[in-house]
Design an enzyme around this catalytic site. Sequence first.
Site, PDB file in Angstrom:
ATOM      1  N   ASP A 124       0.827  -1.209   0.000  1.00  0.00           N
ATOM      2  CA  ASP A 124       0.000   0.000   0.000  1.00  0.00           C
ATOM      3  C   ASP A 124       0.861   1.258   0.000  1.00  0.00           C
ATOM      4  O   ASP A 124       2.085   1.184   0.159  1.00  0.00           O
ATOM      5  CB  ASP A 124      -0.974  -0.012   1.195  1.00  0.00           C
ATOM      6  CG  ASP A 124      -0.298  -0.394   2.509  1.00  0.00           C
ATOM      7  OD1 ASP A 124       0.940  -0.333   2.589  1.00  0.00           O
ATOM      8  OD2 ASP A 124      -1.013  -0.748   3.464  1.00  0.00           O
ATOM      9  N   HIS A 167      -7.440  -4.365  10.217  1.00  0.00           N
ATOM     10  CA  HIS A 167      -7.162  -4.127   8.793  1.00  0.00           C
ATOM     11  C   HIS A 167      -5.873  -4.816   8.368  1.00  0.00           C
ATOM     12  O   HIS A 167      -4.967  -5.039   9.180  1.00  0.00           O
ATOM     13  CB  HIS A 167      -7.196  -2.641   8.436  1.00  0.00           C
ATOM     14  CG  HIS A 167      -6.034  -1.809   8.869  1.00  0.00           C
ATOM     15  ND1 HIS A 167      -6.172  -0.651   9.592  1.00  0.00           N
ATOM     16  CD2 HIS A 167      -4.711  -1.939   8.655  1.00  0.00           C
ATOM     17  CE1 HIS A 167      -4.986  -0.101   9.797  1.00  0.00           C
ATOM     18  NE2 HIS A 167      -4.085  -0.878   9.249  1.00  0.00           N
ATOM     19  N   GLU A 175      -9.655  -1.686   5.136  1.00  0.00           N
ATOM     20  CA  GLU A 175     -10.359  -1.396   6.388  1.00  0.00           C
ATOM     21  C   GLU A 175     -11.586  -2.307   6.521  1.00  0.00           C
ATOM     22  O   GLU A 175     -12.021  -2.924   5.538  1.00  0.00           O
ATOM     23  CB  GLU A 175     -10.802   0.074   6.399  1.00  0.00           C
ATOM     24  CG  GLU A 175      -9.668   1.090   6.304  1.00  0.00           C
ATOM     25  CD  GLU A 175      -8.895   1.260   7.614  1.00  0.00           C
ATOM     26  OE1 GLU A 175      -8.987   0.402   8.515  1.00  0.00           O
ATOM     27  OE2 GLU A 175      -8.168   2.275   7.724  1.00  0.00           O
ATOM     28  N   ASN A 208      -7.796  -2.417  14.310  1.00  0.00           N
ATOM     29  CA  ASN A 208      -9.191  -2.714  13.927  1.00  0.00           C
ATOM     30  C   ASN A 208      -9.277  -3.925  12.992  1.00  0.00           C
ATOM     31  O   ASN A 208     -10.314  -4.171  12.384  1.00  0.00           O
ATOM     32  CB  ASN A 208      -9.843  -1.487  13.266  1.00  0.00           C
ATOM     33  CG  ASN A 208      -9.183  -1.106  11.945  1.00  0.00           C
ATOM     34  OD1 ASN A 208      -8.176  -1.694  11.558  1.00  0.00           O
ATOM     35  ND2 ASN A 208      -9.748  -0.130  11.253  1.00  0.00           N
TER      36      ASN A 208
END
Length: 240
Positions: free
Chosen positions: A67, A139, A144, A137
């Site tokens: 990314d 990800h 996400e 979280n």
Amino acid sequence: MRVLVTPDHRTLSEEAAELIARSIRIRPGLALGLPTGNTPLGMYQELVKKHRNEGLDFSAVRTFNLDEYLGLARTRPQSYHSYMQTRFFDHINIRRENTDIPDGSPGIDVKAECDRYENAIRDAGGIDLLIVGIGTNGHIAFNEPGSSFESRTRVVSLAPGTIASARKYFASEAEVPQSAITIGIRTILEARRILLLASGQTKAKAVERALRDPVSESLPASALQLHSDVIAILDEAARG
Ligand code: GLP
């Protein structure tokens, strides 16, 4: 999924680097999927050591980063381009033309860039070994919660918690990019082998859920349960 628990971040880094080094020795021209963040820093240091001390040869290795921030110049110190260059590529004998990172530069044609990236991975014959961290979280890369398991390289909006975690690297909150280019969950699952790294108590909950909860798009890392060759290396703190 095979789970290896190591005492701490140093030993996690050593195990991860050893696994990658073994893979490179077996297949010198393999394609790696590479993460950024704090977690893999020690792993990169160990790989640099192996290059210097054991002659680990990167001259035929190909790399694809997972990314990159969108709207941030590649030369900015917070960009993943800068991270990879200064933390890893500058210290090994990899050929620059064999390294690829999504280009999130301001003004980029994002659709064309995402297509280019997927095609580049395909043209390289796919990713042999993909190393991935995990966000608090759940990800993976910048996928996400809510990301489709069919997703491929695309632009995503970052979750508020992800932006908050990135804040420490930027001068002000306003400077933190709100979006990124990330490979998709499908792109990740197409890798032949996946190495998940998690370190520290802040990751324990996400790790436990990713490994044990029902597979769900609300928890991107749970997609790894669908892959037949995943090794998770956790340190004691991340195991919870
Ligand atoms: C960012 C990166 C992820 C990384 C995550 C965790 O969101 N895009 O690829 O896994 O941070 O980073 P850290 O290892 O610093 O906790």
